[in-house]
Write an enzyme that holds these catalytic residues in place. Structure first.
Site, short mmCIF file in Angstrom:
data_model
loop_
_atom_site.label_atom_id
_atom_site.label_comp_id
_atom_site.label_asym_id
_atom_site.label_seq_id
_atom_site.Cartn_x
_atom_site.Cartn_y
_atom_site.Cartn_z
N LYS A 120 69.43 27.23 61.41
CA LYS A 120 70.58 28.10 61.28
C LYS A 120 70.63 28.79 62.47
O LYS A 120 71.96 28.63 63.11
CB LYS A 120 70.39 28.96 60.22
CG LYS A 120 69.92 28.46 58.69
CD LYS A 120 70.88 27.42 58.22
CE LYS A 120 69.90 26.55 57.05
NZ LYS A 120 69.51 27.13 55.94
N ASP A 122 63.26 36.48 53.46
CA ASP A 122 63.72 35.05 53.86
C ASP A 122 64.88 35.53 54.90
O ASP A 122 66.00 35.71 54.31
CB ASP A 122 64.18 34.21 52.61
CG ASP A 122 64.83 33.01 53.17
OD1 ASP A 122 65.10 32.42 54.47
OD2 ASP A 122 64.76 31.85 52.51
N TRP A 156 69.58 30.64 47.17
CA TRP A 156 68.06 30.80 47.87
C TRP A 156 67.26 31.71 47.15
O TRP A 156 66.05 31.30 47.15
CB TRP A 156 68.51 31.13 49.46
CG TRP A 156 69.05 29.98 50.09
CD1 TRP A 156 70.41 30.06 50.60
CD2 TRP A 156 68.75 28.53 50.46
NE1 TRP A 156 70.99 29.04 51.23
CE2 TRP A 156 69.88 27.98 50.94
CE3 TRP A 156 67.60 27.78 49.94
CZ2 TRP A 156 69.65 26.52 51.44
CZ3 TRP A 156 67.61 26.45 50.33
CH2 TRP A 156 68.56 25.74 51.06
C1 LIG Z 1 68.72 26.88 54.67
C2 LIG Z 1 67.66 27.92 54.11
C3 LIG Z 1 66.49 27.63 53.60
C4 LIG Z 1 66.00 26.17 53.29
O1 LIG Z 1 65.57 25.64 54.60
P1 LIG Z 1 64.93 24.29 54.74
O2 LIG Z 1 64.51 24.01 56.23
O3 LIG Z 1 66.13 23.31 54.17
O4 LIG Z 1 63.56 24.26 53.68
C5 LIG Z 1 66.09 28.77 52.86
N1 LIG Z 1 66.37 29.86 52.95
C6 LIG Z 1 67.59 30.12 53.27
C7 LIG Z 1 68.20 31.46 53.26
C8 LIG Z 1 68.45 29.23 54.00
O5 LIG Z 1 69.77 29.43 54.54
#
Ligand SMILES: *Cc1c(COP(=O)(O)O)cnc(C)c1O
Length: 363
Positions: free
Chosen positions: A198, A174, A105
């Site tokens: 998530k 993030d 990521w």
């Molecule tokens: C799932 C995830 C993303 C991407 O999310 P999307 O909604 O598919 O754009 C970004 N960063 C992390 C750490 C993730 O787990």
């Protein structure tokens, strides 16, 4: 009937109570005669849902008053572009963004930001957080971006805020896959973002928590609907927000408060992760690759040493109601995501299966 435990990395398990409440309110929300999906985002019913969700999230994470909470669309990945687009307007040409690379990521974030600025990978490892003293930070960098839980590789950390070099740095994090699972000091960050699917709710909502002095610094090419200041000034309703997703997220926030809040989630996350990692460590049959100090408590990648048994492992798991354990295609193996809504009973059932599968395989 077999009890189902869903270990998907995302979209992921939601609290049963939340789904039941949403089902009960599906056709008629609180006597309004409307489904939440059918409401105007500017009507009093939805405004009350929105305000409660915002207030509860602010309370759960102790978000200070000088931070805005935005409910946006576009997912976590879009933030990799939207953050440079929103933060670089005050930087003359030549701004550099620092990154800590700890997995897939953060790698994606680096690549995307490179479209808008110079990028510097200040430290890199996919199995541990590189020691903070060794980070090669750029003096005067626009900001420092990190992914504090790598959903695929399973590296999780919190930076050491005693490091004096972090004092003057705008930190962007993030937290898509571990937000609300551990206590954080929001005031240490400039921007926190998280896709909802998530640990918060259905896909389609992206949470952005931003210190208010960072608003109003967008590049002229930043799309208006994604300009953080416009979104903030309009209470996330510059354009139509993802109303149903915000409603479900709000129900999850209420559920979290009833359960004891983020401190309780942190306690449970530690207990669930310990149970699983202890079982993996005790067995010669399974492998893990992340340094113990940085093992994610949310996403637990593991490998069968004999990978020829992978299909049998997954089939046996499914037969027991243990779903979506296959690892991400980029790394293979297995992954158990054990978010807030995963009860400890699910992890216990997985550990029982891990042990039985290993015992039967060596017979
Ligand atoms: C799932 C995830 C993303 C991407 O999310 P999307 O909604 O598919 O754009 C970004 N960063 C992390 C750490 C993730 O787990």
């Amino acid at each position: 009937m077999t009890h189902i435990y869903n270990f998907s990395a995302g979209p992921a398990v939601l609290p049963k109570e939340v789904l039941a409440q949403a089902a009960a309110e599906m056709l008629d929300w609180h006597g309004s005669g409307m489904s939440v999906m059918e409401m105007s985002h500017r009507g009093p019913e939805f405004i009350s849902i929105y305000k409660a969700a915002e207030r509860d999230l602010r309370e759960l994470l102790a978000v200070p008053d000088n931070y805005k909470i935005l409910f946006m669309q576009g997912g976590g990945l879009s933030q990799n572009a939207l953050i440079p687009l929103n933060l670089l307007g005050h930087k003359p040409d030549g701004a550099t963004i620092d990154f800590i690379h700890t997995g897939s990521w953060s790698a994606k974030s680096i690549k995307e930001a490179g479209k808008y600025a110079k990028v510097n990978t200040a430290a890199s490892s996919e199995t541990a957080l590189p020691p903070q003293a060794e980070w090669r930070l750029t003096p005067g960098a626009a900001y420092l971006h990190m992914c504090t839980n790598e959903t695929i590789g399973g590296v999780e950390y919190q930076p050491d805020f005693n490091d004096p070099r972090l004092k003057d740095v705008t930190l962007v994090a993030d937290m898509s896959s571990h937000i609300l699972s551990r206590q954080i000091d929001v005031s240490k960050y400039g921007v926190i973002f998280a896709g909802a699917q998530k640990n918060i709710g259905p896909a389609g909502v992206t949470i952005v928590i931003i210190r208010d002095d960072l608003l109003g610094k967008a590049l002229p090419i930043c799309p208006s609907a994604f300009d953080f200041k416009l979104v903030a000034d309009n209470d996330s309703m510059y354009n139509t927000p993802p109303t149903y997703g915000i409603y479900i997220a709000g129900l999850v926030f209420q559920w979290l408060k009833q359960q004891g809040g983020v401190a309780e989630m942190e306690r449970r996350a530690e207990a669930k992760a310990k149970l699983l990692y202890d079982a993996l460590d005790a067995s010669d049959f399974y492998d893990t690759r992340v340094a113990p100090a940085n093992r994610s408590r949310m996403n637990v990648p593991f490998y069968l040493k004999d990978e020829s048994r992978n299909e049998a492992f997954l089939a046996g798991a499914k037969a027991r109601g243990l779903l979506q354990l296959k690892g991400h295609k980029s790394v293979g193996g297995m992954r158990a995501s054990i978010y807030n809504a995963m009860p400890i009973e699910g992890v216990q059932a997985l550990v029982t299966y891990l042990n039985e599968f290993a015992a039967n395989a060596v017979k």
